[in-house]
Design a protein around this motif. Structure first.
Motif, PDB file in Angstrom:
ATOM      1  N   GLY A  26      46.798   6.551 -40.325  1.00  0.00           N
ATOM      2  CA  GLY A  26      45.462   6.229 -39.863  1.00  0.00           C
ATOM      3  C   GLY A  26      45.113   4.764 -39.914  1.00  0.00           C
ATOM      4  N   ARG A  27      45.516   4.055 -40.930  1.00  0.00           N
ATOM      5  CA  ARG A  27      45.252   2.619 -41.054  1.00  0.00           C
ATOM      6  C   ARG A  27      46.523   1.946 -41.558  1.00  0.00           C
ATOM      7  NH1 ARG A  27      39.622   1.339 -41.469  1.00  0.00           N
ATOM      8  NH2 ARG A  27      38.623   2.668 -39.891  1.00  0.00           N
ATOM      9  N   THR A  28      46.499   0.632 -41.631  1.00  0.00           N
ATOM     10  CA  THR A  28      47.662  -0.107 -42.098  1.00  0.00           C
ATOM     11  C   THR A  28      47.873   0.152 -43.582  1.00  0.00           C
ATOM     12  OG1 THR A  28      47.251  -1.828 -40.456  1.00  0.00           O
ATOM     13  CG2 THR A  28      48.740  -2.360 -42.270  1.00  0.00           C
ATOM     14  N   PHE A  29      48.939   0.856 -43.885  1.00  0.00           N
ATOM     15  CA  PHE A  29      49.209   1.296 -45.257  1.00  0.00           C
ATOM     16  C   PHE A  29      49.278   0.128 -46.219  1.00  0.00           C
ATOM     17  CE2 PHE A  29      50.625   4.096 -48.476  1.00  0.00           C
ATOM     18  CZ  PHE A  29      51.731   3.565 -49.102  1.00  0.00           C
ATOM     19  N   SER A  30      49.901  -0.955 -45.815  1.00  0.00           N
ATOM     20  CA  SER A  30      50.110  -2.089 -46.717  1.00  0.00           C
ATOM     21  C   SER A  30      48.820  -2.830 -47.044  1.00  0.00           C
ATOM     22  CB  SER A  30      51.131  -3.060 -46.119  1.00  0.00           C
ATOM     23  OG  SER A  30      50.700  -3.519 -44.860  1.00  0.00           O
ATOM     24  N   ASN A  31      47.715  -2.489 -46.406  1.00  0.00           N
ATOM     25  CA  ASN A  31      46.428  -3.099 -46.721  1.00  0.00           C
ATOM     26  C   ASN A  31      45.733  -2.426 -47.903  1.00  0.00           C
ATOM     27  OD1 ASN A  31      46.676  -4.913 -44.660  1.00  0.00           O
ATOM     28  ND2 ASN A  31      45.305  -3.843 -43.252  1.00  0.00           N
ATOM     29  N   TYR A  32      46.291  -1.293 -48.353  1.00  0.00           N
ATOM     30  CA  TYR A  32      45.624  -0.487 -49.361  1.00  0.00           C
ATOM     31  C   TYR A  32      46.408  -0.428 -50.662  1.00  0.00           C
ATOM     32  CZ  TYR A  32      42.389   1.084 -45.820  1.00  0.00           C
ATOM     33  OH  TYR A  32      41.413   1.109 -44.850  1.00  0.00           O
ATOM     34  N   ALA A  33      45.678  -0.588 -51.761  1.00  0.00           N
ATOM     35  CA  ALA A  33      46.221  -0.219 -53.065  1.00  0.00           C
ATOM     36  C   ALA A  33      46.227   1.299 -53.140  1.00  0.00           C
ATOM     37  CB  ALA A  33      45.376  -0.812 -54.181  1.00  0.00           C
ATOM     38  N   MET A  34      47.199   1.836 -53.856  1.00  0.00           N
ATOM     39  CA  MET A  34      47.361   3.288 -53.915  1.00  0.00           C
ATOM     40  C   MET A  34      47.385   3.766 -55.354  1.00  0.00           C
ATOM     41  SD  MET A  34      47.575   4.122 -50.718  1.00  0.00           S
ATOM     42  CE  MET A  34      48.134   5.820 -50.888  1.00  0.00           C
ATOM     43  N   GLY A  35      47.122   5.037 -55.524  1.00  0.00           N
ATOM     44  CA  GLY A  35      47.127   5.554 -56.883  1.00  0.00           C
ATOM     45  C   GLY A  35      47.326   7.058 -56.935  1.00  0.00           C
ATOM     46  N   TRP A  36      47.444   7.542 -58.165  1.00  0.00           N
ATOM     47  CA  TRP A  36      47.550   8.977 -58.428  1.00  0.00           C
ATOM     48  C   TRP A  36      46.559   9.367 -59.516  1.00  0.00           C
ATOM     49  CZ3 TRP A  36      50.551  12.231 -55.597  1.00  0.00           C
ATOM     50  CH2 TRP A  36      51.561  11.666 -54.810  1.00  0.00           C
ATOM     51  N   PHE A  37      45.945  10.506 -59.325  1.00  0.00           N
ATOM     52  CA  PHE A  37      45.080  11.127 -60.312  1.00  0.00           C
ATOM     53  C   PHE A  37      45.561  12.559 -60.502  1.00  0.00           C
ATOM     54  CE2 PHE A  37      41.395   8.237 -60.817  1.00  0.00           C
ATOM     55  CZ  PHE A  37      41.727   7.300 -59.857  1.00  0.00           C
ATOM     56  N   ARG A  38      45.068  13.184 -61.567  1.00  0.00           N
ATOM     57  CA  ARG A  38      45.387  14.593 -61.764  1.00  0.00           C
ATOM     58  C   ARG A  38      44.186  15.297 -62.380  1.00  0.00           C
ATOM     59  NH1 ARG A  38      49.922  14.175 -66.621  1.00  0.00           N
ATOM     60  NH2 ARG A  38      48.472  13.603 -68.321  1.00  0.00           N
ATOM     61  N   GLN A  39      44.122  16.599 -62.145  1.00  0.00           N
ATOM     62  CA  GLN A  39      43.042  17.398 -62.708  1.00  0.00           C
ATOM     63  C   GLN A  39      43.590  18.741 -63.150  1.00  0.00           C
ATOM     64  OE1 GLN A  39      39.554  17.895 -60.214  1.00  0.00           O
ATOM     65  NE2 GLN A  39      38.286  18.253 -62.016  1.00  0.00           N
ATOM     66  N   ALA A  40      43.460  18.990 -64.434  1.00  0.00           N
ATOM     67  CA  ALA A  40      43.875  20.267 -65.002  1.00  0.00           C
ATOM     68  C   ALA A  40      42.679  21.215 -65.010  1.00  0.00           C
ATOM     69  CB  ALA A  40      44.399  20.062 -66.418  1.00  0.00           C
ATOM     70  N   PRO A  41      42.907  22.522 -65.038  1.00  0.00           N
ATOM     71  CA  PRO A  41      41.802  23.480 -65.044  1.00  0.00           C
ATOM     72  C   PRO A  41      40.841  23.227 -66.189  1.00  0.00           C
ATOM     73  CG  PRO A  41      43.869  24.600 -64.664  1.00  0.00           C
ATOM     74  CD  PRO A  41      44.216  23.181 -65.009  1.00  0.00           C
ATOM     75  N   GLY A  42      39.558  23.161 -65.860  1.00  0.00           N
ATOM     76  CA  GLY A  42      38.544  22.971 -66.883  1.00  0.00           C
ATOM     77  C   GLY A  42      38.415  21.561 -67.411  1.00  0.00           C
ATOM     78  N   LYS A  43      39.158  20.623 -66.820  1.00  0.00           N
ATOM     79  CA  LYS A  43      39.110  19.238 -67.295  1.00  0.00           C
ATOM     80  C   LYS A  43      38.679  18.309 -66.176  1.00  0.00           C
ATOM     81  CE  LYS A  43      42.560  19.673 -70.959  1.00  0.00           C
ATOM     82  NZ  LYS A  43      43.781  19.069 -71.560  1.00  0.00           N
ATOM     83  N   GLU A  44      38.242  17.115 -66.572  1.00  0.00           N
ATOM     84  CA  GLU A  44      37.860  16.119 -65.577  1.00  0.00           C
ATOM     85  C   GLU A  44      39.091  15.492 -64.941  1.00  0.00           C
ATOM     86  OE1 GLU A  44      33.626  14.630 -67.543  1.00  0.00           O
ATOM     87  OE2 GLU A  44      35.266  13.221 -67.248  1.00  0.00           O
ATOM     88  N   ARG A  45      38.873  14.943 -63.747  1.00  0.00           N
ATOM     89  CA  ARG A  45      39.966  14.264 -63.082  1.00  0.00           C
ATOM     90  C   ARG A  45      40.379  13.050 -63.902  1.00  0.00           C
ATOM     91  NH1 ARG A  45      39.767  13.744 -56.644  1.00  0.00           N
ATOM     92  NH2 ARG A  45      39.504  15.975 -57.025  1.00  0.00           N
ATOM     93  N   GLU A  46      41.694  12.842 -64.035  1.00  0.00           N
ATOM     94  CA  GLU A  46      42.244  11.795 -64.903  1.00  0.00           C
ATOM     95  C   GLU A  46      43.070  10.808 -64.096  1.00  0.00           C
ATOM     96  OE1 GLU A  46      45.370  11.597 -68.728  1.00  0.00           O
ATOM     97  OE2 GLU A  46      45.226  13.391 -67.489  1.00  0.00           O
ATOM     98  N   PHE A  47      42.885   9.528 -64.365  1.00  0.00           N
ATOM     99  CA  PHE A  47      43.692   8.493 -63.731  1.00  0.00           C
ATOM    100  C   PHE A  47      45.121   8.569 -64.261  1.00  0.00           C
ATOM    101  CE2 PHE A  47      45.058   4.597 -61.985  1.00  0.00           C
ATOM    102  CZ  PHE A  47      45.693   3.876 -62.993  1.00  0.00           C
TER     103      PHE A  47
END
Length: 122
Positions: A26-47
């Protein structure tokens, strides 16, 4: 708009490794910083991890430092998360994220993928 699609999740045993991928379009990939998060059941999303546009800078959450490695291939519009020495507590839905700045990825990502399930059995 940036579209993000994760893949590579699955069921593994404790101690195993797994590599997640996130394909961007959709856009120029190299213009964006990227990351991963995770969310376990019953917990908040975690960096989990972030990587700068060039790939020269990375950040990790405390719980994954030394076990997970984030990387990217700008020619393929794809980022990766190599997960080693997996633990049952790593079980979660893992989300890919993107933002124009590294700090934005960590705090307020602009774009999210739909998530991929990682389950680690003991």
């Amino acid at each position: 708009q940036v579209q993000l699609i994760e893949s590579g999740g699955g069921l593994v045993q404790a101690g195993d490794s797994l590599r997640l991928s996130c394909a961007a379009s959709g856009r120029t990939f190299s213009n964006y910083a990227m990351g991963w998060f995770r969310q376990a059941p019953g917990k908040e999303r975690e960096f989990v991890a972030a990587i700068s546009q060039s790939g020269s800078s990375t950040l990790y959450g405390e719980s994954v430092k030394g076990r997970f490695t984030i990387s990217r291939d700008n020619a393929k519009n794809t980022e990766y998360l190599q997960m080693n020495s997996l633990k049952p507590e790593d079980t979660a839905v893992y989300y890919c994220a993107a933002a124009k700045r590294m700090t934005g990825v960590v705090t307020t990502p602009e774009y999210w993928g739909q998530g991929t399930q990682v389950t680690v059995s003991s």
